[in-house]
Design a protein around this motif. Sequence first.
Motif, PDB file in Angstrom:
ATOM      1  N   MET B   1      -4.009 -10.135  -1.079  1.00 11.16           N
ATOM      2  CA  MET B   1      -4.138  -8.926  -0.450  1.00 11.16           C
ATOM      3  C   MET B   1      -3.747  -8.537   0.775  1.00 11.16           C
ATOM      4  O   MET B   1      -3.787  -9.421   1.768  1.00 11.16           O
ATOM      5  N   SER B   2      -2.890  -7.713   0.962  1.00 12.67           N
ATOM      6  CA  SER B   2      -2.117  -7.348   2.135  1.00 12.67           C
ATOM      7  C   SER B   2      -3.128  -6.752   3.397  1.00 12.67           C
ATOM      8  O   SER B   2      -3.992  -6.094   2.700  1.00 12.67           O
ATOM      9  N   LYS B   3      -2.816  -6.796   4.464  1.00 14.68           N
ATOM     10  CA  LYS B   3      -3.729  -6.061   5.407  1.00 14.68           C
ATOM     11  C   LYS B   3      -3.325  -4.653   5.595  1.00 14.68           C
ATOM     12  O   LYS B   3      -2.287  -4.104   5.289  1.00 14.68           O
ATOM     13  N   GLU B   4      -4.428  -4.118   6.376  1.00 14.93           N
ATOM     14  CA  GLU B   4      -4.431  -2.660   6.206  1.00 14.93           C
ATOM     15  C   GLU B   4      -3.708  -2.446   7.964  1.00 14.93           C
ATOM     16  O   GLU B   4      -4.064  -2.712   8.763  1.00 14.93           O
ATOM     17  N   ILE B   5      -2.489  -1.527   7.628  1.00 17.57           N
ATOM     18  CA  ILE B   5      -1.990  -1.338   8.755  1.00 17.57           C
ATOM     19  C   ILE B   5      -2.571   0.073   9.617  1.00 17.57           C
ATOM     20  O   ILE B   5      -2.846   0.103  10.521  1.00 17.57           O
ATOM     21  N   ILE B   6      -2.753   1.058   8.583  1.00 15.55           N
ATOM     22  CA  ILE B   6      -3.418   2.274   9.128  1.00 15.55           C
ATOM     23  C   ILE B   6      -4.820   2.431   8.350  1.00 15.55           C
ATOM     24  O   ILE B   6      -4.635   2.069   7.027  1.00 15.55           O
ATOM     25  N   LYS B   7      -5.541   2.919   9.177  1.00 16.34           N
ATOM     26  CA  LYS B   7      -7.069   2.974   8.403  1.00 16.34           C
ATOM     27  C   LYS B   7      -7.631   4.494   9.353  1.00 16.34           C
ATOM     28  O   LYS B   7      -7.940   4.252  10.532  1.00 16.34           O
ATOM     29  N   ILE B   8      -7.528   5.361   8.427  1.00 16.24           N
ATOM     30  CA  ILE B   8      -8.070   6.716   9.277  1.00 16.24           C
ATOM     31  C   ILE B   8      -9.426   7.112   8.475  1.00 16.24           C
ATOM     32  O   ILE B   8      -9.411   7.015   7.011  1.00 16.24           O
ATOM     33  N   GLU B   9     -10.316   7.533   9.097  1.00 17.86           N
ATOM     34  CA  GLU B   9     -11.655   7.989   8.439  1.00 17.86           C
ATOM     35  C   GLU B   9     -11.796   9.363   8.826  1.00 17.86           C
ATOM     36  O   GLU B   9     -12.100   9.363  10.252  1.00 17.86           O
ATOM     37  N   ASP B  10     -12.192  10.153   8.236  1.00 19.76           N
ATOM     38  CA  ASP B  10     -12.449  11.814   8.407  1.00 19.76           C
ATOM     39  C   ASP B  10     -11.922  12.404   9.604  1.00 19.76           C
ATOM     40  O   ASP B  10     -12.466  12.670  10.658  1.00 19.76           O
ATOM     41  N   LEU B  11     -10.588  12.347   9.654  1.00 23.43           N
ATOM     42  CA  LEU B  11      -9.909  12.623  10.891  1.00 23.43           C
ATOM     43  C   LEU B  11      -9.617  14.176  10.871  1.00 23.43           C
ATOM     44  O   LEU B  11      -9.594  14.737   9.769  1.00 23.43           O
ATOM     45  N   THR B  12     -10.301  14.918  11.846  1.00 23.47           N
ATOM     46  CA  THR B  12      -9.965  16.194  11.923  1.00 23.47           C
ATOM     47  C   THR B  12      -9.271  16.563  13.341  1.00 23.47           C
ATOM     48  O   THR B  12      -9.112  15.725  14.236  1.00 23.47           O
ATOM     49  N   ARG B  13      -8.502  17.659  13.344  1.00 22.32           N
ATOM     50  CA  ARG B  13      -7.717  18.121  14.424  1.00 22.32           C
ATOM     51  C   ARG B  13      -7.565  19.738  14.459  1.00 22.32           C
ATOM     52  O   ARG B  13      -7.453  20.531  13.633  1.00 22.32           O
ATOM     53  N   GLU B  14      -8.284  20.178  15.651  1.00 21.93           N
ATOM     54  CA  GLU B  14      -8.427  21.568  15.863  1.00 21.93           C
ATOM     55  C   GLU B  14      -7.545  22.261  16.917  1.00 21.93           C
ATOM     56  O   GLU B  14      -7.619  21.340  17.973  1.00 21.93           O
ATOM     57  N   PHE B  15      -6.746  23.313  16.793  1.00 28.35           N
ATOM     58  CA  PHE B  15      -6.402  23.850  18.120  1.00 28.35           C
ATOM     59  C   PHE B  15      -7.000  25.028  18.266  1.00 28.35           C
ATOM     60  O   PHE B  15      -7.385  25.893  17.434  1.00 28.35           O
ATOM     61  N   THR B  16      -6.938  25.281  19.568  1.00 25.77           N
ATOM     62  CA  THR B  16      -7.765  26.453  19.988  1.00 25.77           C
ATOM     63  C   THR B  16      -6.625  27.469  20.502  1.00 25.77           C
ATOM     64  O   THR B  16      -5.754  27.107  21.383  1.00 25.77           O
ATOM     65  N   MET B  17      -6.426  28.580  19.714  1.00 20.42           N
ATOM     66  CA  MET B  17      -5.465  29.572  20.045  1.00 20.42           C
ATOM     67  C   MET B  17      -5.925  30.788  20.606  1.00 20.42           C
ATOM     68  O   MET B  17      -6.402  31.517  19.982  1.00 20.42           O
ATOM     69  N   GLY B  18      -6.017  30.970  21.967  1.00 15.20           N
ATOM     70  CA  GLY B  18      -7.116  31.970  22.473  1.00 15.20           C
ATOM     71  C   GLY B  18      -8.478  31.916  21.842  1.00 15.20           C
ATOM     72  O   GLY B  18      -9.111  30.735  22.127  1.00 15.20           O
ATOM     73  N   ALA B  19      -9.125  32.728  21.256  1.00  9.31           N
ATOM     74  CA  ALA B  19     -10.208  32.830  20.703  1.00  9.31           C
ATOM     75  C   ALA B  19     -10.498  32.084  19.428  1.00  9.31           C
ATOM     76  O   ALA B  19     -11.489  31.962  19.183  1.00  9.31           O
ATOM     77  N   GLU B  20      -9.215  32.052  18.979  1.00  3.84           N
ATOM     78  CA  GLU B  20      -9.354  31.497  17.453  1.00  3.84           C
ATOM     79  C   GLU B  20      -9.126  29.820  17.420  1.00  3.84           C
ATOM     80  O   GLU B  20      -8.550  29.455  18.081  1.00  3.84           O
ATOM     81  N   THR B  21      -9.941  29.257  16.444  1.00  4.72           N
ATOM     82  CA  THR B  21      -9.778  27.861  16.289  1.00  4.72           C
ATOM     83  C   THR B  21      -8.949  27.796  14.973  1.00  4.72           C
ATOM     84  O   THR B  21      -9.474  28.045  13.983  1.00  4.72           O
ATOM     85  N   VAL B  22      -7.843  27.104  15.137  1.00  5.32           N
ATOM     86  CA  VAL B  22      -7.114  26.681  14.016  1.00  5.32           C
ATOM     87  C   VAL B  22      -7.767  25.197  13.369  1.00  5.32           C
ATOM     88  O   VAL B  22      -7.439  24.227  14.249  1.00  5.32           O
ATOM     89  N   ARG B  23      -7.927  25.068  12.457  1.00  4.19           N
ATOM     90  CA  ARG B  23      -8.256  23.816  11.911  1.00  4.19           C
ATOM     91  C   ARG B  23      -7.244  23.130  11.067  1.00  4.19           C
ATOM     92  O   ARG B  23      -6.895  23.370   9.908  1.00  4.19           O
ATOM     93  N   ALA B  24      -6.134  22.215  11.539  1.00  3.84           N
ATOM     94  CA  ALA B  24      -5.112  21.640  11.137  1.00  3.84           C
ATOM     95  C   ALA B  24      -5.400  20.668  10.126  1.00  3.84           C
ATOM     96  O   ALA B  24      -4.777  20.453   8.927  1.00  3.84           O
ATOM     97  N   LEU B  25      -6.371  19.808  10.441  1.00  6.83           N
ATOM     98  CA  LEU B  25      -6.943  18.867   9.618  1.00  6.83           C
ATOM     99  C   LEU B  25      -8.590  18.999   9.434  1.00  6.83           C
ATOM    100  O   LEU B  25      -9.063  18.968  10.375  1.00  6.83           O
ATOM    101  N   ARG B  26      -9.101  18.844   8.198  1.00 10.51           N
ATOM    102  CA  ARG B  26     -10.385  19.002   8.132  1.00 10.51           C
ATOM    103  C   ARG B  26     -10.956  17.721   7.317  1.00 10.51           C
ATOM    104  O   ARG B  26     -11.619  18.079   6.282  1.00 10.51           O
ATOM    105  N   GLY B  27     -10.878  16.720   7.981  1.00 12.22           N
ATOM    106  CA  GLY B  27     -11.548  15.456   7.340  1.00 12.22           C
ATOM    107  C   GLY B  27     -10.486  14.691   6.410  1.00 12.22           C
ATOM    108  O   GLY B  27     -10.664  14.788   5.149  1.00 12.22           O
ATOM    109  N   VAL B  28      -9.737  14.053   7.094  1.00 11.81           N
ATOM    110  CA  VAL B  28      -8.678  13.204   6.129  1.00 11.81           C
ATOM    111  C   VAL B  28      -9.061  11.864   6.254  1.00 11.81           C
ATOM    112  O   VAL B  28      -9.251  11.195   7.434  1.00 11.81           O
ATOM    113  N   SER B  29      -9.056  11.050   5.110  1.00 12.23           N
ATOM    114  CA  SER B  29      -9.430   9.797   5.260  1.00 12.23           C
ATOM    115  C   SER B  29      -8.304   8.900   4.231  1.00 12.23           C
ATOM    116  O   SER B  29      -8.066   9.520   3.202  1.00 12.23           O
TER     117      SER B  29
END
Lengths: 406, 247
Positions: B1-29
């Motif tokens: 079993m080879s080792k895990e190089i990348i492990k992401i859990e429930d990743l989110t990324r939001e950008f705030t553009m003025g009053a609006e929030t853009v959700r580019a990532l909504r929980g990626v694992s």
Amino acid sequence: MRLYNLLKIAFKAIVLNKTRTLLTMLGIIIGVASVIAMLAIGEGSKESIRATISSMGSNMITIRPGADDRGPARGSGGDVQTLILADYEEIKEQASLLSNITPVVNGGGQVINGSNNWPSTIFGVNPEYLEIKAVGLQSGSMFTDAEVKSASKVALIGQTVVENVFPDGQDPVGQMIRFNNIPFKVIGVLEEKGENTFGQDQDDVVIAPFTTVQKRILAIDYLNQIMASAVSEDDATEAVEQVTEILRKQHKLMDNEDDDFTVRSMEELISTFSSTSEMLTILLVAVAGISLLIGGIGIMNIMYVSVKERTKEIGLRMAVGGKGADILMQFLIEAILISITGGIIGVTLGLGSTIFIEKFLHWPTSVALYSIIISFAVCAITGIFFGWYPARKASALDPITALRYE
Amino acid sequence: MSKEIIKIEDLTREFTMGAETVRALRGVSFTVKEGEFVTIMGSSGSGKSTLLNILGCLDNPTSGTYKIDGVEMKDLSKNQLATIRNEKIGFIFQSYNLLARTSALENVELPLFYNSKVSSEVRRESALKALKMVGLEERMDHTPSQLSGGQQQRVAIARSLVNNPVMILADEATGNLDTRTAYEIMSIFQELNEQGITIVFVTHEPDIATFSSRTIVLKDGNIIRDQKNDKVQSAAYELAKLPKQDH
């Protein structure tokens, strides 16, 4: 190792933008060069004043009748008749710090030799005059104390007088001249001294025993001044005090009365004129300093544009592992390299133009080491100071923001 | 079993553009194991580039965890992240991002300039070796403006290889290239992958994805598909099939 790498990176960035770098440096170059050249001119004129005054006899002390600053209306020293031969004798006897002393009477008149004549000034002195004024003889000899005592009609003349009353180049020694119709036998010619700093021709003089001049030409019984020389330059100030004390006693002045004479050493004269040229130097340096400051702002401007222009590059450098501090150092080193290189070129140019000024404009110059050090330090500091802000801005960027910057 | 190089859990990324929030990532694992060749696909605005920037430590997630070799990235300082980027990650951009008026060799050397453990001899040697791997050793003195797009991207690949990274992240690395050059680049990636380097490749071209061993498809910040590719195509073979170019 890390610093060396950053130095290499910064150096490359400079080399890649030769023209821009050169234009940035121009401000610093001109600033540094002008500071050095201006200071050299200022120092040079100060030194030249000191040199001419020294050539007039650096430990010379002059005693003039009349106070230096008494009342609103002042006559010229010659009009006041408070200095007499007895004063001279008293000083000669008592002042221990004086090596030579002579009474001086002087007056203008016409020097005549045959059909040639020339307006000049006659100085009646004793033989010690030559020592005090540091003048040598070109030919002939000085008159003796005996000739002074007997009020002989002998005279020595300066080069300007020689040129004007002996135009055919004959040897004046042994010839007869007339000064205001009194015949004098020329027994010597003074060495050429040229103009002094104040534009006076020091060679336009006739020198004769003071007894002769006092009685036969001016017909006065007072002295115009007394000239003396201190034992050494260092003793000049003390000698001035000594003479003042002797004269106050001699003139029977009360403690609440002002001096009715003025004693001055050359040292004072030097400092008076030096302070004028110092003012000028400060003014020149201030102007040069402003151009140095503008040079610094030029660096800031270019570094600022450079950071903006290379935002993407900064992003890339960060993406491949450059830390904020690395970016900061890179831009700071760049700014410092520019200012130091500019400083070196500026110093060279400053020295070059100083030599040019000396050689072709014949202005006296003197390069002071401190001017090089100061201007160099100032330009290094401006480099750091004005490079810091843009560099700081670059290092604070987010890698992704920087990469996306268009 | 080879080792895990990348492990992401429930990743989110939001950008705030003025009053609006853009959700580019909504929980990626997901996890990426050593030696995998993953393509991340998705239409424009699906969040794939944002994801790659986070994987490359160029951007920080709003929430969720991201571990490289078991190390949590959230806990690291800016400088430590720079070191990770320098020593563990090779990043390749769509627009190559080479330094202008700088030779290919010096461009490849760039990451090693920021690694004080590397001497200038080793730096040059490693850069030459990396350039050799992409077949550009005789172009080492050329500046980017003297190289074609494909060659520039190969220099960029060499730059990403020079510090022996554990993984290479490529953001639309073939996006600016014609099919033939793209296949050439992909065959280089396949070669590197065979040597054991983990590759995460963002693309929107389905035929590029056929060269990878796994494809993750993003849509509106969510993973909609994550599958192994059983029939990995050989880029070199596909390249040979293309009609010969006229010279």
